[in-house]
Design an enzyme around this catalytic site. Structure first.
Site, mmCIF file in Angstrom:
data_model
loop_
_atom_site.group_PDB
_atom_site.id
_atom_site.type_symbol
_atom_site.label_atom_id
_atom_site.label_comp_id
_atom_site.label_asym_id
_atom_site.label_seq_id
_atom_site.Cartn_x
_atom_site.Cartn_y
_atom_site.Cartn_z
ATOM 1 N N SER A 66 0.851 -1.197 0.000
ATOM 2 C CA SER A 66 0.000 0.000 0.000
ATOM 3 C C SER A 66 0.881 1.239 0.000
ATOM 4 O O SER A 66 1.990 1.220 0.553
ATOM 5 C CB SER A 66 -0.898 0.015 1.236
ATOM 6 O OG SER A 66 -1.554 1.266 1.370
ATOM 7 N N TYR A 125 -3.010 -1.494 9.938
ATOM 8 C CA TYR A 125 -2.998 -1.850 8.521
ATOM 9 C C TYR A 125 -1.679 -1.447 7.862
ATOM 10 O O TYR A 125 -1.043 -2.263 7.179
ATOM 11 C CB TYR A 125 -4.159 -1.168 7.808
ATOM 12 C CG TYR A 125 -4.169 -1.373 6.315
ATOM 13 C CD1 TYR A 125 -4.578 -2.586 5.768
ATOM 14 C CD2 TYR A 125 -3.764 -0.358 5.443
ATOM 15 C CE1 TYR A 125 -4.576 -2.793 4.390
ATOM 16 C CE2 TYR A 125 -3.757 -0.554 4.068
ATOM 17 C CZ TYR A 125 -4.172 -1.769 3.555
ATOM 18 O OH TYR A 125 -4.165 -1.959 2.188
#
Length: 304
Positions: A184, A197
């Protein structure tokens, strides 16, 4: 003094030229990192994609089928997997293998291994991943925190490592293969409100880079792919925009940068966004006002 001024001007010019060079190469990937038409099929016969029932995973499955590979799609929803399999078989005339597995659970790798161990895997895409919640929250405010910790480590970290453990031996034996680990854009800096996350995605980054160093000499290409906004269920199917790409747009763009190095943002727009975010002072991201405004922004984007 004149010499010092000249050194500063020269250094500045070199920095500007380096940045312009990076921008230029990003704008022309087909020139700098060309990929032959038979590149993927020369690596093997199958593409294996975790989280392949929708979103980015489905888009990778469609693209690799279009490029000539048979496809293995892995997810926990048999209904969704069967639907994608029918679409690919009808449109692309490829073999599609469906493996139902909940990668948030422990010890699922043996179940997957028995299906794909003998396949000639050209590409592995470790795409599956989850957020602790749609909206960003502080760590302790996460609902069902203990459960989420286990699920996220299993899904975002352990599943990726186990899939590499399953597929890598065959690639090493054949001396070729590709592994794409989906990270990400927010793995590049500590990101409050998505702390758990983003930390799992940092693991994806470091693991991928280390693995590439270990197995590059074996003819294996391992790359971490670091998108920002992609319109998927994970972010509530936010409307595509200059920042948020459709899964199909992102996948086709990211594959153009396959030879660009051990890490890619996958698109020019996300690369520029990454440069901007990394330029933001760390203290600004740590401000309580930022946390609140960021949460409100995401809520608005998701129609909340």
């Amino acid at each position: 003094m004149a010499l010092i001024e000249f050194i500063f001007v020269l250094s500045g010019a070199c920095i500007v030229l380096a940045w312009l060079g990076r921008v230029f190469t990003m704008l022309a990937p087909k020139v700098f990192w060309p990929i032959p038409g038979n590149f993927f099929t020369s690596m093997g016969k199958w593409a294996v994609i975790t989280g392949g029932s929708d979103g980015i995973g489905k888009a990778y499955a469609e693209e690799f089928a279009r490029l000539g590979l048979n496809v293995v799609i892995i997810s926990r929803s048999k209904e969704k997997l069967d639907r994608v399999a029918r679409e690919l078989e009808n449109k692309m005339d490829r073999k599609v293998m469906v493996i139902v597995a909940d990668l948030t659970k422990n010890d699922i790798d043996g179940h997957i291994k028995k299906y794909i161990q003998g396949l000639e895997v050209a590409v592995l895409v470790n795409n599956v991943g989850i957020l602790p919640s749609y909206l960003p929250y502080k760590f302790l405010d996460t609902v069902h925190l203990e459960e989420k910790i286990n699920q996220m480590i299993n899904c975002n970290v352990k599943a990726m490592v186990k899939m590499c453990q399953i597929v890598l031996p065959g690639m090493v034996k054949r001396g070729q293969g590709i592994i794409l680990n989906i990270s990400s854009g927010i793995s590049k800096t500590p990101w409050p409100m998505y702390t758990l996350y983003s930390s799992t995605k940092v693991f994806v980054e470091i693991f991928s880079r280390g693995l590439q160093a270990e197995y590059k000499s074996n003819g294996i290409l391992i790359q971490s792919v670091c998108p920002f906004g992609v319109s998927t269920a994970m972010i509530g199917f936010q409307k595509p925009s200059i920042i948020t790409l459709t899964p199909e747009e992102f996948v086709r763009s990211s594959l153009r940068y396959l030879k660009a190095g051990e890490q890619t943002y996958g698109s020019v727009r996300h690369t520029v966004m990454g440069w901007i975010i990394q330029a933001i002072p760390a203290w600004a991201l740590r401000k309580e006002a930022f946390h609140q405004s960021f949460q409100e922004y995401v809520k608005k984007q998701m129609g909340g």
